[in-house]
Write a protein that holds these residues in place. Structure first.
Motif, short mmCIF file in Angstrom:
data_model
loop_
_atom_site.label_atom_id
_atom_site.label_comp_id
_atom_site.label_asym_id
_atom_site.label_seq_id
_atom_site.Cartn_x
_atom_site.Cartn_y
_atom_site.Cartn_z
N LEU A 141 -6.12 -4.70 -6.20
CA LEU A 141 -4.90 -5.49 -6.05
C LEU A 141 -4.15 -5.53 -7.38
O LEU A 141 -4.75 -5.82 -8.42
CB LEU A 141 -5.22 -6.92 -5.61
CG LEU A 141 -6.05 -7.09 -4.34
CD1 LEU A 141 -6.28 -8.56 -4.05
CD2 LEU A 141 -5.40 -6.39 -3.17
N THR A 142 -2.85 -5.25 -7.33
CA THR A 142 -2.02 -5.30 -8.53
C THR A 142 -0.71 -6.03 -8.22
O THR A 142 -0.42 -6.32 -7.05
CB THR A 142 -1.70 -3.88 -9.05
OG1 THR A 142 -1.04 -3.14 -8.01
CG2 THR A 142 -2.96 -3.16 -9.49
N ASP A 143 0.07 -6.27 -9.25
CA ASP A 143 1.41 -6.86 -9.11
C ASP A 143 1.41 -8.19 -8.35
O ASP A 143 2.29 -8.46 -7.54
CB ASP A 143 2.38 -5.88 -8.41
CG ASP A 143 2.41 -4.52 -9.06
OD1 ASP A 143 2.37 -4.46 -10.30
OD2 ASP A 143 2.45 -3.51 -8.32
N LYS A 144 0.41 -9.02 -8.63
CA LYS A 144 0.26 -10.27 -7.89
C LYS A 144 1.34 -11.29 -8.27
O LYS A 144 1.64 -11.48 -9.43
CB LYS A 144 -1.12 -10.87 -8.16
CG LYS A 144 -1.59 -11.83 -7.08
CD LYS A 144 -3.00 -12.26 -7.29
CE LYS A 144 -3.92 -11.07 -7.25
NZ LYS A 144 -5.31 -11.40 -7.53
N GLN A 145 1.90 -11.91 -7.24
CA GLN A 145 2.88 -12.99 -7.41
C GLN A 145 2.45 -14.14 -6.50
O GLN A 145 2.10 -13.91 -5.34
CB GLN A 145 4.28 -12.54 -7.00
CG GLN A 145 4.81 -11.37 -7.81
CD GLN A 145 6.10 -10.83 -7.21
OE1 GLN A 145 6.63 -11.35 -6.23
NE2 GLN A 145 6.59 -9.76 -7.79
N HIS B 32 1.11 -8.98 -3.28
CA HIS B 32 0.50 -8.02 -4.19
C HIS B 32 0.60 -6.62 -3.59
O HIS B 32 0.98 -6.46 -2.43
CB HIS B 32 -0.97 -8.37 -4.51
CG HIS B 32 -1.84 -8.55 -3.32
ND1 HIS B 32 -2.37 -9.76 -2.97
CD2 HIS B 32 -2.27 -7.69 -2.37
CE1 HIS B 32 -3.11 -9.63 -1.88
NE2 HIS B 32 -3.06 -8.39 -1.49
N TYR C 227 2.24 -2.92 0.37
CA TYR C 227 2.70 -4.21 -0.13
C TYR C 227 2.17 -5.25 0.85
O TYR C 227 2.32 -5.08 2.07
CB TYR C 227 4.23 -4.28 -0.18
CG TYR C 227 4.87 -3.36 -1.17
CD1 TYR C 227 4.42 -3.26 -2.49
CD2 TYR C 227 5.97 -2.58 -0.81
CE1 TYR C 227 5.03 -2.41 -3.40
CE2 TYR C 227 6.59 -1.74 -1.71
CZ TYR C 227 6.11 -1.66 -3.00
OH TYR C 227 6.72 -0.82 -3.90
#
Length: 142
Positions: free
Chosen positions: A83-87, A99, A117
Motif C-alpha cells: 500500500l502506498t500514497d495513503k490519505q 491508497h 486505487y
C-alpha cells in the motif's frame, strides 16, 4: 492564565485523541491487509461490518459473506500486497482511507499482478474500526 491553560489542555487532549484514533485506524488497515494475504474467518469476521459493501475494479460487488468466501476459498488469492500514497480523513465516527494497492495475486491458481486505487470506508464501533465499504478503480496505464 487559567483560560489559556484550559484551551491548551483541550487542544493537547484533542491531538492525543486524534493520534490514538489514527493509530487504531492504521492498525485496522494493516490487519485487513494481512487478512487478505493470509485469511482466517474469525479475523475477517471481527473487522468487517455485517452490511459490508465491497466493490471491485471490474464492477463486481460483494457482501461480507461473499467477500469472506472468496478469500477463504482462494478464488481471490493475494500473495503480496503493498500500500502506498495513503490519505486519511476522519470525520466523527467515519474514516475515509485512500491508497494505491499493488499486489501479486494467484486467483484460481493463475499468477497475476494488480494495481488499484482503493477507497475504504471505516466505522468506529465500540469494538474498534470496522470496514463498512471498499471501492477499487484500476490505475490507468501510462
Amino acid at each position: 492564565m487559567i483560560k489559556k491553560f484550559l484551551v491548551f489542555s483541550a487542544l493537547l487532549c484533542s491531538a492525543v485523541f486524534c493520534n490514538a484514533q489514527n493509530a487504531q485506524l492504521e492498525a485496522a488497515v494493516g490487519k485487513l491487509t494481512r487478512l487478505m494475504v493470509t485469511p482466517d474467518s474469525l479475523g475477517l469476521d471481527s473487522i468487517l461490518l455485517d452490511n459490508l459493501s465491497y466493490g471491485h475494479s471490474n464492477g463486481g460487488l460483494q457482501s461480507k459473506p461473499q467477500f469472506m468466501r472468496s478469500l477463504l476459498t482462494g478464488a481471490s488469492d493475494f500473495v503480496e500486497i503493498d500500500l502506498t500514497d495513503k490519505q486519511v480523513v476522519i470525520q466523527n465516527k467515519i474514516a475515509l482511507v485512500r491508497h494505491t494497492l499493488s499486489a501479486k495475486t494467484n486467483d484460481k491458481n493463475i499468477p497475476g499482478k494488480v494495481k488499484l486505487y482503493i477507497l475504504l470506508v471505516w466505522s468506529n464501533e465500540k469494538t474498534g474500526w470496522k470496514l463498512l465499504a471498499r471501492q477499487a478503480v484500476k490505475v490507468p496505464e501510462k
